[in-house]
Design a protein around this motif. Structure first.
Motif, PDB file in Angstrom:
ATOM      1  N   UNK A 176       0.833  -1.199   0.000  1.00 34.45           N
ATOM      2  CA  UNK A 176       0.000   0.000   0.000  1.00 34.45           C
ATOM      3  C   UNK A 176       0.869   1.250   0.000  1.00 34.45           C
ATOM      4  N   UNK A 177       0.239   2.347  -0.436  1.00 35.97           N
ATOM      5  CA  UNK A 177       0.830   3.662  -0.225  1.00 35.97           C
ATOM      6  C   UNK A 177      -0.186   4.516   0.542  1.00 35.97           C
ATOM      7  N   UNK A 178       0.228   5.085   1.655  1.00 32.37           N
ATOM      8  CA  UNK A 178       1.472   4.845   2.387  1.00 32.37           C
ATOM      9  C   UNK A 178       1.518   3.403   2.914  1.00 32.37           C
ATOM     10  N   UNK A 179       2.720   2.890   3.158  1.00 31.76           N
ATOM     11  CA  UNK A 179       2.842   1.552   3.722  1.00 31.76           C
ATOM     12  C   UNK A 179       2.250   1.531   5.126  1.00 31.76           C
ATOM     13  N   UNK A 180       1.883   0.359   5.555  1.00 30.19           N
ATOM     14  CA  UNK A 180       1.273   0.201   6.870  1.00 30.19           C
ATOM     15  C   UNK A 180       1.738  -1.112   7.481  1.00 30.19           C
ATOM     16  N   UNK A 181       1.694  -1.199   8.794  1.00 29.98           N
ATOM     17  CA  UNK A 181       2.040  -2.444   9.476  1.00 29.98           C
ATOM     18  C   UNK A 181       0.847  -3.386   9.568  1.00 29.98           C
ATOM     19  N   UNK A 182      -0.311  -2.885   9.195  1.00 36.53           N
ATOM     20  CA  UNK A 182      -1.547  -3.662   9.303  1.00 36.53           C
ATOM     21  C   UNK A 182      -1.670  -4.632   8.123  1.00 36.53           C
ATOM     22  N   UNK A 183      -1.977  -5.887   8.414  1.00 32.97           N
ATOM     23  CA  UNK A 183      -2.232  -6.866   7.356  1.00 32.97           C
ATOM     24  C   UNK A 183      -3.714  -6.829   6.991  1.00 32.97           C
ATOM     25  N   UNK A 184      -3.982  -6.997   5.705  1.00 32.58           N
ATOM     26  CA  UNK A 184      -5.358  -6.935   5.198  1.00 32.58           C
ATOM     27  C   UNK A 184      -5.798  -8.286   4.663  1.00 32.58           C
TER      28      UNK A 184
END
Length: 266
Positions: free
Chosen positions: A181-189
């Motif tokens: 993703x942009x922005x990157x995230x630590x959350x998994x989807x």
């Protein structure tokens, strides 16, 4: 081919944290989502929260008739400016959870990378619009998706599990890590696919769902403690053969059968 994410980056450089904006940029996963949504020139698609258009462009390139609903006025203007030449594109500036059913004509395949803070209200709204839905393919925070597809006796099983599985047959499509993703995230989807199914109730549906919600109101407490204000708790023992039943033990079918028993016992 338009790369709207890069164009948006150049124009605005950042997203709005208040709206939970993280845009999927991995083309492989975008194609997987559109395949699950059955996007083709013969399909009618309703996209919830198109963002800066990473999915939107691909849907339009496949020739589908697309209606997008976006709450952010800046993104509505952005997509109108760059996608105006697609005759099969329509965008509505609105909060999906407040949209009037009259805006939808016929049935759609719904798709969206749902903002995590509002994913459950969006699902609730979808049940109100279920007569206009063929399928839904949504991306959720993994923890929310786990609750949606959970089964009895699992820690993640909740009233949300029963609520969703009452209305839909649900299939897990894939997990997506935050680096895509942009922005990157630590959350998994997690991407889930929903198909509306035959429901058990008509007039009493709200009453049934209220029973489910109350049954889970105090996690791990027995039904007799959670439901004592609305039913004769002796009926729990009569139906289940014991009075120490907990909501997290019960399947959707168990709740349906128990509710029908309670109605007949009145």
């Amino acid at each position: 081919m338009l790369n709207l994410v890069n164009i948006y980056k150049n124009e605005f450089s950042k997203t709005k944290k208040s709206l939970g904006q993280h845009f999927l940029i991995n083309q492989h996963y975008i194609e997987k989502i559109l395949d699950a949504t059955s996007v083709s020139k013969d399909s009618r698609i309703l996209e919830i929260g198109p963002g800066c258009g990473a999915l939107t462009v691909k849907i339009l390139e496949r020739g589908a008739d697309l209606t997008a609903i976006e709450i952010d006025a800046v993104l509505v203007d952005f997509l109108k400016r760059y996608l105006y030449f697609y005759p099969n594109f329509k965008i509505i500036h609105s909060d999906f959870t407040k949209i009037d059913k009259s805006l939808l004509d016929g049935k759609y395949n719904l798709v969206g990378n749902l903002p995590y803070y509002v994913s459950v209200p969006i699902l609730e709204k979808c049940t109100e619009l279920i007569e206009n839905i063929n399928t839904m393919t949504f991306m959720f925070q993994k923890e929310v998706a786990d609750r949606i597809i959970s089964t009895p006796s699992k820690k993640s099983y909740s009233s949300l599990s029963v609520f969703c599985q009452y209305f839909f047959d649900i299939k897990k499509i894939l997990n997506i890590s935050g680096g895509n993703f942009w922005p990157t995230t630590k959350v998994e989807s997690t991407v889930l696919h929903f198909i509306p199914k035959k429901r058990q109730f008509d007039v009493d549906e709200k009453d049934f769902l209220n029973l489910v919600k109350l049954s889970f109101s105090a996690k791990r407490k027995m039904l007799k403690n959670n439901l004592h204000s609305i039913i004769d708790t002796n009926l729990i023992d009569e139906f289940f053969g014991r009075n120490n039943v907990r909501a997290e033990e019960l399947s959707v079918e168990d709740f349906i059968n128990f509710y029908n028993f309670l109605k007949n016992a009145q």
